[in-house]
Design an enzyme around this catalytic site. Structure first.
Site, PDB file in Angstrom:
ATOM      1  N   THR A 121      -7.894  25.589  -3.533  1.00 38.02           N
ATOM      2  CA  THR A 121      -6.923  26.523  -2.974  1.00 38.02           C
ATOM      3  C   THR A 121      -5.589  25.791  -2.978  1.00 38.02           C
ATOM      4  O   THR A 121      -5.531  24.579  -3.205  1.00 38.02           O
ATOM      5  CB  THR A 121      -7.286  26.928  -1.534  1.00 38.02           C
ATOM      6  OG1 THR A 121      -7.563  25.749  -0.791  1.00 38.02           O
ATOM      7  CG2 THR A 121      -8.484  27.845  -1.492  1.00 38.02           C
TER       8      THR A 121
ATOM      9  N   LYS B 120      -4.079  24.723   1.668  1.00 38.46           N
ATOM     10  CA  LYS B 120      -4.635  23.839   2.700  1.00 38.46           C
ATOM     11  C   LYS B 120      -3.811  22.558   2.708  1.00 38.46           C
ATOM     12  O   LYS B 120      -2.632  22.597   3.057  1.00 38.46           O
ATOM     13  CB  LYS B 120      -6.120  23.583   2.435  1.00 38.46           C
ATOM     14  CG  LYS B 120      -6.969  24.858   2.524  1.00 38.46           C
ATOM     15  CD  LYS B 120      -8.449  24.548   2.446  1.00 38.46           C
ATOM     16  CE  LYS B 120      -9.307  25.792   2.626  1.00 38.46           C
ATOM     17  NZ  LYS B 120      -9.566  26.530   1.397  1.00 38.46           N
TER      18      LYS B 120
ATOM     19  N   GLU C  47       0.274  41.249 -16.327  1.00 39.72           N
ATOM     20  CA  GLU C  47      -1.118  41.018 -16.771  1.00 39.72           C
ATOM     21  C   GLU C  47      -1.119  40.262 -18.089  1.00 39.72           C
ATOM     22  O   GLU C  47      -0.336  40.565 -18.993  1.00 39.72           O
ATOM     23  CB  GLU C  47      -1.846  42.358 -16.929  1.00 39.72           C
ATOM     24  CG  GLU C  47      -2.275  42.928 -15.590  1.00 39.72           C
ATOM     25  CD  GLU C  47      -2.939  44.286 -15.694  1.00 39.72           C
ATOM     26  OE1 GLU C  47      -3.301  44.705 -16.806  1.00 39.72           O
ATOM     27  OE2 GLU C  47      -3.083  44.930 -14.646  1.00 39.72           O
TER      28      GLU C  47
ATOM     29  N   ARG D  54      -0.884  30.946   0.015  1.00 36.10           N
ATOM     30  CA  ARG D  54      -2.330  31.205  -0.084  1.00 36.10           C
ATOM     31  C   ARG D  54      -2.666  31.545  -1.527  1.00 36.10           C
ATOM     32  O   ARG D  54      -2.032  32.416  -2.120  1.00 36.10           O
ATOM     33  CB  ARG D  54      -2.730  32.376   0.817  1.00 36.10           C
ATOM     34  CG  ARG D  54      -2.355  32.228   2.258  1.00 36.10           C
ATOM     35  CD  ARG D  54      -3.111  33.208   3.136  1.00 36.10           C
ATOM     36  NE  ARG D  54      -4.445  32.702   3.360  1.00 36.10           N
ATOM     37  CZ  ARG D  54      -4.737  31.750   4.241  1.00 36.10           C
ATOM     38  NH1 ARG D  54      -3.803  31.196   4.973  1.00 36.10           N
ATOM     39  NH2 ARG D  54      -5.973  31.330   4.372  1.00 36.10           N
TER      40      ARG D  54
ATOM     41  N   TYR E  94       4.961  43.134 -12.786  1.00 37.81           N
ATOM     42  CA  TYR E  94       3.615  43.165 -13.357  1.00 37.81           C
ATOM     43  C   TYR E  94       3.571  42.249 -14.562  1.00 37.81           C
ATOM     44  O   TYR E  94       4.466  42.282 -15.399  1.00 37.81           O
ATOM     45  CB  TYR E  94       3.238  44.591 -13.794  1.00 37.81           C
ATOM     46  CG  TYR E  94       2.137  45.153 -12.932  1.00 37.81           C
ATOM     47  CD1 TYR E  94       0.909  44.485 -12.841  1.00 37.81           C
ATOM     48  CD2 TYR E  94       2.310  46.312 -12.201  1.00 37.81           C
ATOM     49  CE1 TYR E  94      -0.101  44.982 -12.029  1.00 37.81           C
ATOM     50  CE2 TYR E  94       1.301  46.807 -11.384  1.00 37.81           C
ATOM     51  CZ  TYR E  94       0.101  46.132 -11.304  1.00 37.81           C
ATOM     52  OH  TYR E  94      -0.894  46.615 -10.512  1.00 37.81           O
TER      53      TYR E  94
ATOM     54  N   ASP F 289     -15.213  21.641  -6.224  1.00 39.75           N
ATOM     55  CA  ASP F 289     -14.309  22.470  -5.427  1.00 39.75           C
ATOM     56  C   ASP F 289     -13.608  21.517  -4.462  1.00 39.75           C
ATOM     57  O   ASP F 289     -14.173  21.122  -3.444  1.00 39.75           O
ATOM     58  CB  ASP F 289     -15.130  23.530  -4.672  1.00 39.75           C
ATOM     59  CG  ASP F 289     -14.273  24.367  -3.738  1.00 39.75           C
ATOM     60  OD1 ASP F 289     -13.082  24.024  -3.531  1.00 39.75           O
ATOM     61  OD2 ASP F 289     -14.795  25.362  -3.195  1.00 39.75           O
TER      62      ASP F 289
HETATM   63  N1  DSN Z   1     -12.393  29.292   5.184  1.00 35.91           N
HETATM   64  C1  DSN Z   1     -11.904  28.035   4.691  1.00 35.91           C
HETATM   65  C2  DSN Z   1     -12.023  26.958   5.711  1.00 35.91           C
HETATM   66  O1  DSN Z   1     -11.692  27.235   6.848  1.00 35.91           O
HETATM   67  O2  DSN Z   1     -12.393  25.845   5.401  1.00 35.91           O
HETATM   68  C3  DSN Z   1     -12.553  27.643   3.439  1.00 35.91           C
HETATM   69  O3  DSN Z   1     -12.261  28.578   2.483  1.00 35.91           O
END
Ligand code: DSN
Length: 424
Positions: A236, A239, A64, A245, A62, A210
Site C-alpha cells: 500500500t 502506511k 483507462e 491511500r 479518465y 506483501d
Molecule cells: N487493515 C490494514 C491494517 O490495519 O493493517 C491492513 O490492510
C-alpha cells in the site's frame, strides 16, 4: 457567466461555503486527529503536498490503459504523472523490477498479484494466518483469497512469537502451494525474504511479498529488501510510505509485469485514479529525501523504546519486542481484554485497535491484545522520549479502570502532549 455557484472559477468557493455540513465533519475529524494520539500501525499523516496533488484537477481525468496506450484522449499530462510515479517508486526501492502504480488499494494489488501468478480457482496458497498477524488477502476464509483458493496458513511459535522457517519449509513441502505469501499486518520481527525465496523455489511456488506495513523501513534500508528474492511485491502507499491511500505491484520480469498490467486493468479495475497516482509520486519524492530515512529510524526506535517500556512495567509484548514500526501488547496478561483496552484508551484520547494475539483464547471481537504502531505519531514529531511517555500514559489508563478522576488526569496529559505537536 455561469450561474452554477458550485463551479464559479472567477470566485472559487471553499467547502465551508458550498457544503457547511460536510465542512463541519472534516473540521471535526481534523480536530480528532490533532487531539488524539494515533497508534493504529497502518495509519499515517500524509503531507499537505500529497493532499494537494490528491485534491487536484487530475481527479477529473479518465485514463483507462497505460501511459502512451490509453483509451481516452487528452492523457498527455496524466501520462507524465504516472511515469513519474513509476520512476520514483523504482528509485525508492532501488530496484529494476517493473511497477504498476494503478492499484486502488492493497487488496486490489494482492488480487492482481494472485492472478498474475496464474492462480485459478482451487489452486493452493500458503500465507500467514490472520490470527498470527497475516492479512485478510493472504487466505482468510471470508476474503476472495480464502473463498476462491485452497488455503493453508503458517503462524508463529508460541514461545518466540516468531516464524519458524524450518517448520514453514516442511509445511510448504507437504502442502505444495502454487503461491507462497510473505508479509504481515501484525508481525514485529524481521522477515527473512531470502529464506522464503528458497522455500518457494524448493516447492515450485511463486513468491509474493506483501510489504505493505514495512515498505517505509525497506525504502529507508531499515529492513531487508524483498527485491531480488520475490517474484511479485505488493504494497500500500499510505502506511509507512505516508502517501495517499492506494496500492502498487512490482514484478520481477517483463512477462510477469505484462500479466500484472492486464490483471489490474482491464482485469480488476477501470479508470485509474490519476489524482491518487500523482499523490503517490509526490509521496515517493518525499520519501527519496534523506529526512525520510531519519523519520523512519525515529519510527523504529520509538516503537522499540515503547515496547521495552511496557515490558519494564510488567506487560507482555508479543515476541518480546519489535524490529519494526509496530508490536502487539498482550493486555490479557494483566486481565484486560483488547476490546476493553481499546475503549478505555479511546476515552482518554489514545487510538489503538484491538487485535488477536497468537494462540488467542478470546474471540476476534474481544481479543487479548492491542496493536500499537508509531508511524503516525512520529510524523507529527514524536520521538523516543514521547514514545516512552505514551507507554506510561497507556499503563496508567489501563491500571485506572473504573477510576474516573485518574482517567481524566490521563486524558489531560494526552491532550497536553498533542498540543505540543500540531499535526499540520
Ligand atoms: N487493515 C490494514 C491494517 O490495519 O493493517 C491492513 O490492510
Amino acid at each position: 457567466m455561469s450561474t452554477d455557484t458550485t463551479l464559479n472559477h472567477t470566485a472559487p468557493q471553499n467547502l465551508a461555503t458550498i457544503d457547511p455540513e460536510m465542512a463541519a465533519i472534516v473540521q471535526a475529524e481534523f480536530d480528532r486527529q490533532q487531539h488524539t494520539i494515533e497508534l493504529i500501525a497502518s495509519e499515517n499523516l500524509a503531507s499537505t503536498a500529497v493532499m494537494e496533488a490528491q485534491g487536484s484537477v487530475l481527479t477529473n481525468k479518465y485514463a483507462e490503459g497505460y501511459p502512451g496506450r490509453r483509451y481516452y484522449g487528452g492523457c498527455e499530462e496524466v501520462d507524465k504523472a504516472e511515469e513519474l510515479a513509476k520512476k520514483r517508486a523504482q528509485a525508492l526501492f532501488k530496484t529494476d523490477y517493473y511497477v504498476n502504480v494503478q492499484a486502488h488499494s492493497g487488496s486490489q494489488a494482492n488480487n492482481a498479484a494472485y492472478l498474475a501468478a496464474g492462480m485459478t480457482p482451487g489452486d493452493r496458497v500458503l500465507g500467514m494466518s490472520l490470527d498470527h498477524g497475516g492479512h485478510l488477502t493472504h487466505g482468510f476464509r471470508l476474503n476472495f483469497s480464502g473463498r476462491d483458493y485452497e488455503t493453508a496458513a503458517y503462524g508463529v511459535e508460541r514461545d518466540t512469537g516468531a516464524i519458524d522457517y524450518d517448520k514453514l519449509a516442511a509445511q510448504a513441502k507437504e502442502f505444495k502451494p502454487k503461491l507462497l505469501i510473505a508479509g504481515a499486518s501484525n508481525y514485529s520481527r524481521v522477515i527473512d525474504f531470502e529464506r522464503f525465496a528458497a522455500i518457494a523455489k524448493d516447492v515450485g511456488a511463486v513468491l509474493l511479498v506483501d510489504m505493505a506495513h514495512i515498505a517505509g523501513l525497506v525504502a529507508a534500508g531499515l529492513h531487508p529488501s524483498p527485491f531480488g528474492h520475490a517474484d511479485l511485491v505488493t504494497t500500500t502507499t499510505h502506511k509507512t510510505l505516508r502517501g495517499p491511500r492506494g496500492g502498487m505491484v512490482f514484478a520481477r520480469d517483463l512477462e510477469l509485469q505484462k500479466k500484472v498490467n492486464s490483471r489490474v486493468f482491464p482485469g480488476l479495475q477501470g479508470g485509474p485514479l490519476m489524482h491518487v497516482i500523482a499523490a503517490k509520486a509526490v509521496a515517493f519524492g518525499e520519501a527519496l529525501k534523506p529526512e525520510y530515512a531519519t523519520y523512519m529510524k525515529r519510527v523504529q526506535d520509538s516503537a522499540s523504546a515503547m515496547a521495552d517500556r511496557f515490558i519494564e512495567q510488567g506487560w507482555q509484548v508479543v515476541s518480546g519486542g519489535t524490529d519494526n514500526h509496530l508490536f502487539s501488547l498482550n493486555v490479557m496478561s494483566q486481565g484486560v481484554t483488547g476490546k476493553e483496552a481499546e475503549d478505555l484508551l479511546h476515552s482518554v484520547g489514545i487510538t489503538v485497535n484491538k487485535n488477536l494475539i497468537p494462540y488467542d483464547e478470546q474471540p476476534a471481537q474481544t481479543a487479548s491484545g492491542i496493536r500499537i504502531g508509531t508511524p503516525a505519531v512520529c510524523s507529527r514529531g514524536f520521538g523516543v522520549s514521547e514514545a516512552v511517555q505514551i507507554a506510561d500514559l497507556i499503563d496508567r489508563a489501563l491500571k485506572a479502570r473504573g477510576d474516573a478522576a485518574a482517567l481524566e488526569a490521563v486524558g489531560k496529559d494526552v491532550r497536553a502532549l498533542c498540543d505540543r505537536f500540531p499535526i499540520y
